[in-house]
Motif scaffolding. Structure first.
Motif, PDB file in Angstrom:
ATOM      1  N   SER A  17       0.827  -1.210   0.000  1.00 11.54           N
ATOM      2  CA  SER A  17       0.000   0.000   0.000  1.00 11.54           C
ATOM      3  C   SER A  17       0.861   1.260   0.000  1.00 11.54           C
ATOM      4  O   SER A  17       0.406   2.318  -0.410  1.00 11.54           O
ATOM      5  N   HIS A  64      -3.009  -0.046  -5.229  1.00  7.56           N
ATOM      6  CA  HIS A  64      -2.206  -0.528  -4.108  1.00  7.56           C
ATOM      7  C   HIS A  64      -2.357   0.310  -2.834  1.00  7.56           C
ATOM      8  O   HIS A  64      -2.190  -0.214  -1.743  1.00  7.56           O
ATOM      9  N   GLU A  65      -2.732   1.578  -2.964  1.00  7.90           N
ATOM     10  CA  GLU A  65      -2.864   2.417  -1.763  1.00  7.90           C
ATOM     11  C   GLU A  65      -3.938   1.902  -0.809  1.00  7.90           C
ATOM     12  O   GLU A  65      -3.848   2.087   0.397  1.00  7.90           O
TER      13      GLU A  65
END
Length: 189
Positions: A17, A64-65
């Motif tokens: 992330s 992905h965050e």
């Protein structure tokens, strides 16, 4: 890094992330086979399954965050893969409706050029159909040639309606990709 424990999975997702390419590579190497086998079960196509793996992991990287909030990466990957496959099937169905609409409209022309093009189209389509796996070929012909519903095909073949739909979607995608180079020839009047 093996993802044997929840803490390792949580650490990996947290690092991912934050944009860690190493965490992404680890995730990919750990789960690509699971995504591939899930996609292969649903699509029955190695090519489509490979495409699903690429698309799913691209989507993972693009989002992905938000991955630090995921509690089970395996469940998350399954859901992303399943949704992606269903979206592919819907797109194929929309494209098929376009091709069917196009086919219906072109038969309304009564010139000899149109009849010749119909014959050419059928020859090419039959050659493409012969390249399909036997089950997809059978399901396509039962649906398109015999006019049977997905439910009736499933009953006749002893498989689920969902499996029929998946085979049909795969067949249509394959046919669409193989016939695309010829479409200019058939679209000119």
């Amino acid at each position: 890094m093996s993802l044997n424990s929840r803490s390792n999975e949580g650490t990996l997702l947290r690092e991912l992330s934050q944009g860690s390419e190493l965490a992404f590579t680890t995730l990919y190497n750990e789960y690509k086979h699971i995504v591939y086998s899930t996609a292969l079960k649903i699509t029955k196509s190695k090519v489509l399954a490979e495409e699903v793996v690429q698309d799913v992991f691209l989507k993972i990287w693009q989002n992905h965050e938000s991955l630090a909030e995921i509690t089970s990466i395996e469940n998350y990957l399954f859901i992303v893969a399943r949704n992606h496959i269903f979206d592919m099937i819907k797109k194929i169905a929309r494209d098929t409706n376009f091709i069917n609409t196009f086919s219906d409209s072109k038969t309304s022309f009564n010139d000899t050029d149109s009849a010749v093009k119909d014959d050419q189209y059928n020859v090419i389509l039959n050659q493409i159909l012969e390249q399909l796996p036997p089950q997809q070929q059978k399901i396509y012909k039962m649906s398109k040639w015999d006019g049977l519903s997905h439910q009736k095909i499933g009953e006749d073949l002893g498989i689920s309606t969902a499996t029929v739909k998946k085979h049909m979607a795969q067949a249509l995608k394959f046919i669409r990709s193989k016939i695309a180079p010829y479409m200019n020839m058939f679209m000119t009047l």
